[in-house]
Design an enzyme around this catalytic site. Sequence first.
Site, PDB file in Angstrom:
ATOM      1  N   GLU A   1       0.832  -1.212   0.000  1.00 45.69           N
ATOM      2  CA  GLU A   1       0.000   0.000   0.000  1.00 45.69           C
ATOM      3  C   GLU A   1       0.866   1.262   0.000  1.00 45.69           C
ATOM      4  O   GLU A   1       0.466   2.309   0.498  1.00 45.69           O
ATOM      5  CB  GLU A   1      -0.968   0.036   1.204  1.00 45.69           C
ATOM      6  N   GLY A   2       2.048   1.163  -0.580  1.00 45.73           N
ATOM      7  CA  GLY A   2       3.005   2.262  -0.573  1.00 45.73           C
ATOM      8  C   GLY A   2       3.904   2.118   0.638  1.00 45.73           C
ATOM      9  O   GLY A   2       3.420   1.976   1.768  1.00 45.73           O
TER      10      GLY A   2
END
Length: 597
Positions: free
Chosen positions: A411-412
């Site tokens: 998710e980054g």
Amino acid sequence: MSNNTTQSLTGGEFLIKEIPANEIFTLEELSEEQKMLRDSAKEFIDREVVPNRERFEHKDYAFTEECMKKLGEMGMLGITVPEQYGGMGMGFVSTMLACDYLSGATGSLATAFGAHTGIGTLPTLLYGSEELKNKYLPDLAAGVKFGAYCLTEPDAGSDANSGKTKARLSDDGKHYIINGQKMWISNAGFADTFTLFAKIDDDKNITGFVINRSELEDPNSLTLGEEEHKLGIRASSTRQVFFNDMKVPVENMLGERNNGFKIALNALNVGRIKLAAACLDAQRRILNHSVSYANERKQFGVSISTFGAIRKKIAEMATGVFVSEAGSYRAAKDIQDKIDELVAGGMNHQEAELKGVEEFAVECSILKVFVSDLAQNTADEGIQIYGGMGFSEDTPMEAAWRDSRISRIYEGTNEINRLLAVGMLIKRAMKGQLDLLSPAMAISKELMGIPSFDVPDFSEYMSEEKAIIANLKKVFLMVSGAALQKYMTEIEKQQHLLLNASEILNQIYMAESAVLRAEKHFAPDSVEAAMAQLNLYKAVEKIITAAKEGIVSFADGDEQRMMLSGLRRFTKYQANTPNVVALTEKIAAHFIEKGNY
């Protein structure tokens, strides 16, 4: 701040407003329906997953798929999907709750569930045409088909828009023909519904598509690599995906051409806050195992839970859970309130959900970083409490540690999210969407003035804690305001400085969330109040370090001396410096006696 709650907050506004405790939402306020959802999720995990922990560690991908099918039959995969598309149509807080309590026992199922219900379903729900939603969502909601999300490529990770997968229109204009390669694709081994991104011809930006593998004209146009062998989440199917002249009907485009990067970002915003939720029950379970082991393990004739070093760890682990819950559910309800406000104003639900999550993208990044960092630390301390046994596969700790590590990457990465949070705040301020300039200028004037040496009346419960939080917000505005004034548009290149600002930002939001939760629901002498106070003290210390490092990096002379003086002023306890040892002992004693969180 007014007590009128008809107008919801805007993202990042917590920095410039005093937030009353009665305006935040906490886990203590769940509805009966939400409690039933929570209990059902927990019962499923304890019955179906915990006794089969070894199957996940031995890469039993089929068992992960079996569990997912059972969750589909329970309706757990369609909580966020509207009833008209076969889902339960529950609110954002409920989606967080399900993610929380279904994700704690093993990262393998947590990843499969999160990938399917989040990035595997949401792009179609939020950007698909009515035809696409009616075609794909019912099967995804029921667990008849599972979703995978194909964004990352060998040379396109955080820079998702640099992907090389290509799409061209077929000669008859009926299909896009896609060629390329994706990697690290969760659920790929058992998914049928693939959300993918490609650049059409020489477009600048990627475009989103959705397709069922089972409906392809040529089954060999979508092929998979072997299962990746990973440090953790071992029974989460993770493969490369190859597109070889794969035909996707033109009507299967998600949103508009060139709009894929926005789709990806918004899907990731939702994924970030849900990832924070996915780390919560893992922390609770690690804490419970640690307390149980510490009470049972004897050394020198006594339980190791009597040792101060162990008690300190347990107190800090429990405090981390309390704080993580406070921030996660506070933000979830803020998002829900914004969605409801937009719907009441005439916006359709899908657009409202997009805008609601986008509004609180800063908070989503804060939570992703803070809670995933804390989950890793909690697992590490769990191993330490178990000692040598913690390193053994016969105990749950080593798997928990391995599984938790990925949360700081997907998710980054946490580094990207730290930069994003501060960057988004700066952009909003420069666009006039969030007035950070006025309070920053007011703080500059305050620093030039003569400080008051009067000690305010802090007899009211949590009054000094809230005064400190107000001052910590001044620290952020002081440092970021001065840095922005110096670097202007070049601020994005000062990553070290932005990371310092992010640490200040994260600590403020989470500390405030915990203090307000304790004030709203728990007595002054409660263990919850002690956890909020202990966390705030530690947050102050971290903010002092980050702020000092930042100030010295860009200011010198009188400006540096003035800002360092302001830092000392804004981080000082004026009446009662907390007795950290006493707070720690109170928290530890409570959970060691209780036996669990």
